[in-house]
Write a protein that holds these residues in place. Structure first.
Motif, PDB file in Angstrom:
ATOM      1  N   VAL A  82       0.879  -1.047  -0.182  1.00  0.00           N
ATOM      2  CA  VAL A  82      -0.280   0.372  -0.146  1.00  0.00           C
ATOM      3  C   VAL A  82       0.770   1.735  -0.114  1.00  0.00           C
ATOM      4  O   VAL A  82       0.079   2.564  -0.283  1.00  0.00           O
ATOM      5  CB  VAL A  82      -1.060  -0.287   1.327  1.00  0.00           C
ATOM      6  N   ALA A  83       1.799   0.533   0.358  1.00  0.00           N
ATOM      7  CA  ALA A  83       2.770   2.178   0.533  1.00  0.00           C
ATOM      8  C   ALA A  83       3.292   3.126  -1.051  1.00  0.00           C
ATOM      9  O   ALA A  83       3.147   4.120  -1.330  1.00  0.00           O
ATOM     10  CB  ALA A  83       4.268   1.783   1.300  1.00  0.00           C
ATOM     11  N   PHE A  84       3.460   2.297  -1.813  1.00  0.00           N
ATOM     12  CA  PHE A  84       3.652   2.626  -3.438  1.00  0.00           C
ATOM     13  C   PHE A  84       2.324   3.687  -4.028  1.00  0.00           C
ATOM     14  O   PHE A  84       2.498   4.489  -4.314  1.00  0.00           O
ATOM     15  CB  PHE A  84       4.218   1.599  -4.078  1.00  0.00           C
ATOM     16  N   PHE A  85       0.969   2.297  -3.432  1.00  0.00           N
ATOM     17  CA  PHE A  85      -0.121   2.612  -3.410  1.00  0.00           C
ATOM     18  C   PHE A  85      -0.360   4.047  -3.142  1.00  0.00           C
ATOM     19  O   PHE A  85      -0.806   6.049  -3.645  1.00  0.00           O
ATOM     20  CB  PHE A  85      -1.434   2.450  -3.490  1.00  0.00           C
ATOM     21  N   ALA A  86      -0.131   4.614  -1.881  1.00  0.00           N
ATOM     22  CA  ALA A  86       0.159   6.035  -1.062  1.00  0.00           C
ATOM     23  C   ALA A  86       1.147   7.253  -1.442  1.00  0.00           C
ATOM     24  O   ALA A  86       0.542   8.376  -2.388  1.00  0.00           O
ATOM     25  CB  ALA A  86       0.355   5.948   0.295  1.00  0.00           C
ATOM     26  N   ILE A  87       1.948   6.488  -2.278  1.00  0.00           N
ATOM     27  CA  ILE A  87       3.037   7.864  -2.961  1.00  0.00           C
ATOM     28  C   ILE A  87       2.056   8.587  -4.125  1.00  0.00           C
ATOM     29  O   ILE A  87       2.490   9.202  -4.428  1.00  0.00           O
ATOM     30  CB  ILE A  87       4.654   6.825  -2.836  1.00  0.00           C
ATOM     31  N   GLY A  88       1.925   7.439  -4.714  1.00  0.00           N
ATOM     32  CA  GLY A  88       1.602   7.981  -5.944  1.00  0.00           C
ATOM     33  C   GLY A  88      -0.025   8.897  -6.098  1.00  0.00           C
ATOM     34  O   GLY A  88       0.388  10.045  -6.910  1.00  0.00           O
ATOM     35  N   GLY A 141       4.753   0.460   4.752  1.00  0.00           N
ATOM     36  CA  GLY A 141       3.812   1.031   4.651  1.00  0.00           C
ATOM     37  C   GLY A 141       3.321   1.797   6.184  1.00  0.00           C
ATOM     38  O   GLY A 141       2.635   2.738   5.227  1.00  0.00           O
ATOM     39  N   GLU A 142       3.518   1.297   6.590  1.00  0.00           N
ATOM     40  CA  GLU A 142       3.205   2.224   8.257  1.00  0.00           C
ATOM     41  C   GLU A 142       3.997   3.090   7.989  1.00  0.00           C
ATOM     42  O   GLU A 142       3.043   4.568   8.685  1.00  0.00           O
ATOM     43  CB  GLU A 142       2.975   0.980   9.555  1.00  0.00           C
ATOM     44  N   ASN A 259      -6.939   6.274   4.095  1.00  0.00           N
ATOM     45  CA  ASN A 259      -7.469   5.157   2.633  1.00  0.00           C
ATOM     46  C   ASN A 259      -6.064   4.186   2.669  1.00  0.00           C
ATOM     47  O   ASN A 259      -5.977   2.987   1.590  1.00  0.00           O
ATOM     48  CB  ASN A 259      -7.705   5.912   1.256  1.00  0.00           C
ATOM     49  N   PHE A 260      -4.822   4.371   3.157  1.00  0.00           N
ATOM     50  CA  PHE A 260      -3.850   3.343   2.681  1.00  0.00           C
ATOM     51  C   PHE A 260      -3.478   2.756   4.250  1.00  0.00           C
ATOM     52  O   PHE A 260      -2.385   2.774   4.895  1.00  0.00           O
ATOM     53  CB  PHE A 260      -2.562   4.607   2.487  1.00  0.00           C
ATOM     54  N   THR A 261      -4.321   1.812   4.646  1.00  0.00           N
ATOM     55  CA  THR A 261      -4.237   1.551   6.133  1.00  0.00           C
ATOM     56  C   THR A 261      -3.732   0.084   5.347  1.00  0.00           C
ATOM     57  O   THR A 261      -3.811  -0.130   4.514  1.00  0.00           O
ATOM     58  CB  THR A 261      -5.664   0.980   6.968  1.00  0.00           C
TER      59      THR A 261
END
Lengths: 339, 316
Positions: A82-88, A141-142, A259-261
């Protein structure tokens, strides 16, 4: 157990070129027609059916394809996808609200940011093996979520609001409520990702990943630069996640750390394993089902996640290799001692 | 800042130690299972969460404490604490064994790698967390206070709180019992044998399923005790508590070197202290980040954790 995947592959391999083109086109047409099937049994009772198609379903499919490069192809357990999703998403949020760049211009920047963070995380973490990689990615991710939660510039718990929608392209308008358009755009991105993964799998990179997954030491001894290919897998996975993030932010207009848990990482992992690790069609099937199911069974309202958990347990016990497992010959030997 | 820190050093340290012992006990639930199966026991966090609820149910519904009741004293206090501890340990132990049967056993026999059991364990933990969420109306539950949290002495400048003292002493006793069990008994020997080499142990006539069940039971008992101590210290719980503490405890297990008891001990202590000090200096919101950064640094220099044996290759 019946291996649907092998059946499908058999039909595909027996077909000649025009037949294959026909099959691919009809498959794409079916996927593209999905938004019009809202009135049928497919309908989701509470959430808007067409918006469910965009998020979670199509978004999950895209991310699952990305994560599949990391887990399914090269066998690296990533619990912080999810980290990459959040970064995008945050790249889109920041640049979209503070500069005059539009979504299509930010898309490559967001992908580059995700790839860059993939390198930053991957180079130290991929020196470690297995479970340690799992916890470090989970921690990453966290960390991204907590940083977003605490930095003023990222809007803290309020997130970023007023993210612009994509500007019209080829005369197609992206109104925020025309979910169909977003779905079709995502479909194109997904097809592109599938094409990329399929091309890579049959080339040098794909063979290297395959050998790393089956036996990393043997691969290293045979002269495969394992570390390099692991970082590559990681970074490619990250790029898909980043692309999904940019598009997600531009679609929902509003992002917040909630949204990014970690739950998202776990859900995407579940999509990959549930559908059949390593096999791209299985992964897509898994993501469609797991993205769709919670909204379809919303009539259970409060108990839906409970039922979802039960489905996971039962499915894994009945089909541990997933719905559509990879080809038999691609399976790694479960134990070194076994012949 | 530094002056303040030195003033509060001992009280911070005591708080950190008791938190550390809670982490140790949960980390044991991960580390023992990992030692035997080489699998992450993902549902352990929810075992902990259920144990905190078991404690509250004992205090609130069996002993009929309310928020306004008078504190229990003397023998009655120890009786209440003892039954709550035993009950939460038992509930957690039995639950843990059941989880093994539901989520792991069949997949283990099919030799299906580590990811399928991981997902089925994730499924089980969703089921547990969601059932409790529905039953508790998504709200945190406060525990009535059965014990006065008096100060029982001073160490340098710091007041020593009764609950922290009980946690530290009881946890040490449990750890000694655990070590005695693993090192001195026949069953403990079997556990060690399976964790060294499962196939060889099987050939020597060890009942693997039995050993795995016992391992889950023991891990569950320890995690259950942690649930009791958590309620004693913080006096509340919620359905999402397992997730928060579970990740921290898992980090502790890795920090010390997953798969061995000594690792869980030092990892838990280090994490408890580190978190407490970090929240003092940087604020509580950054403590998780600090913990993970330290974890990355340690794994980078010592890839097997602080006290990990050189476990050759763990694969994903």
């Amino acid at each position: 157990m019946i291996n649907l995947r092998d059946k499908g592959a058999e039909i595909w391999e027996r077909a000649n070129r025009p037949q294959r083109v026909l099959m691919a086109i009809s498959f794409i047409a079916m996927a593209a027609a999905l938004p019009f099937l809202g009135g049928t049994f497919l309908n989701t009772p509470i959430a808007d059916y067409q918006s469910v198609l965009v998020y979670p379903i199509a978004m999950f499919v895209l991310m699952a394809i990305g994560l599949n490069i990391v887990i399914g192809k090269s066998g690296l357990l990533d619990l912080g996808y999810v980290a990459f999703f959040a970064i995008g998403a945050y790249t889109m949020g920041l640049l979209g609200t503070r500069t005059s760049l539009n979504t299509w211009e930010i898309l490559p920047i967001g992908i580059a940011m995700a790839m860059f963070s993939g390198i930053i995380l991957g180079v130290p973490a991929l020196k470690l093996r297995g479970d340690y990689l799992a916890i470090i990615t989970l921690g990453f991710g966290e960390i991204i979520r907590i940083v977003a939660l605490n930095l003023e510039v990222l809007g803290r718990s309020g997130g970023i609001i007023g993210i612009p929608t994509p500007p019209p392209i080829f005369g197609i308008e992206y109104a925020f409520d025309s979910h169909r358009i977003y779905y079709w755009t995502l479909l194109i991105i997904i097809l592109f990702a599938i094409w990329m993964v399929r091309r890579l799998s049959v080339r040098r990179a794909g063979r290297a990943w395959e050998s790393i997954r089956q036996d990393e030491d043997a691969a290293e001894l045979m002269g495969v630069p394992t570390f390099k290919y692991k970082v590559w897998a990681f970074v490619l996975g990250a790029s898909v996640g980043g692309a999904a993030g940019v598009f997600y932010a531009s679609k929902t207009l509003f992002i917040a750390p909630d949204n990014f848990t970690l739950q998202i990482s776990i859900l995407i992992l579940a999509c990959v394993v549930f559908g059949g690790m390593g096999n791209i069609w299985g992964v897509i099937a898994g993501a469609v089902i797991l993205g769709y199911l919670p909204d379809r069974i919303r009539f259970l309202s409060d108990a839906r996640l409970l039922v979802f958990g039960l489905v996971l347990v039962i499915m894994m016990n009945l089909r541990p290799d997933g719905l559509l497992p990879r080809k038999k010959r691609e399976k790694a030997l479960p134990n070194k001692e076994k012949p | 800042m530094i002056g303040n820190f030195l003033d509060q050093f001992w009280s911070l340290t005591f708080g950190g130690l008791s938190l550390g012992f809670i982490y140790i006990l949960i980390a044991l639930g991960y580390t023992m299972v990992y030692g035997v199966l080489r699998m992450i026991n993902f549902a352990n966090s929810e075992v902990f969460m259920i144990a905190t609820f078991a404690t509250i149910i004992i205090v609130r519904d069996v002993y009929k404490f309310t928020q306004t009741s008078e504190y229990a004293t003397g023998f009655r206090l120890w009786l209440i604490l003892g039954t709550a501890l035993l009950a939460s340990m038992l509930v957690a132990g039995v639950l843990s064994v059941l989880i093994e049967i539901v989520a792991y056993r069949r997949l283990r026999r099919m030799n299906s790698g580590i990811l399928a059991p991981l997902i089925s364990a994730i499924g089980v933990s969703m089921v547990l967390a969601e059932s409790v969420r529905i039953m508790s109306d998504s709200r945190p539950v406060a525990s009535p206070r059965a014990m006065e949290k008096s100060f029982i002495g001073k160490f340098f400048d710091a007041d020593i709180r009764l609950d922290n003292t009980i946690i530290i002493i009881a946890a040490i006793i449990l750890l000694i019992l655990l070590l005695a069990f693993v090192n001195k008994t026949r069953l403990g020997k079997a556990i060690r044998a399976v964790s060294m080499n499962g196939n060889a142990a099987k050939l020597m006539g060890i009942n693997i399923d039995g050993v795995v069940s016992i391992t889950f039971l023991v891990g569950g008992l320890m995690t259950g005790a942690a649930g009791f101590f958590y309620v004693l210290k913080y006096e509340n719980t919620s359905f999402s508590i397992g997730f928060e503490l579970g990740i921290a405890a898992f980090t502790a297990a890795i920090l010390g070197g997953i798969g061995n008891i000594k690792g869980a001990f030092y990892g838990g202590l280090a994490l408890g202290l580190l978190e407490t000090y970090a929240s003092f200096f940087l604020g509580t919101q950054w403590k998780a980040v600090t913990v993970f950064v330290v974890l990355v640094l340690i794994l980078y220099t010592k890839p097997n954790g602080l006290f990990g044996e050189a476990m050759t290759q763990t694969r994903a």
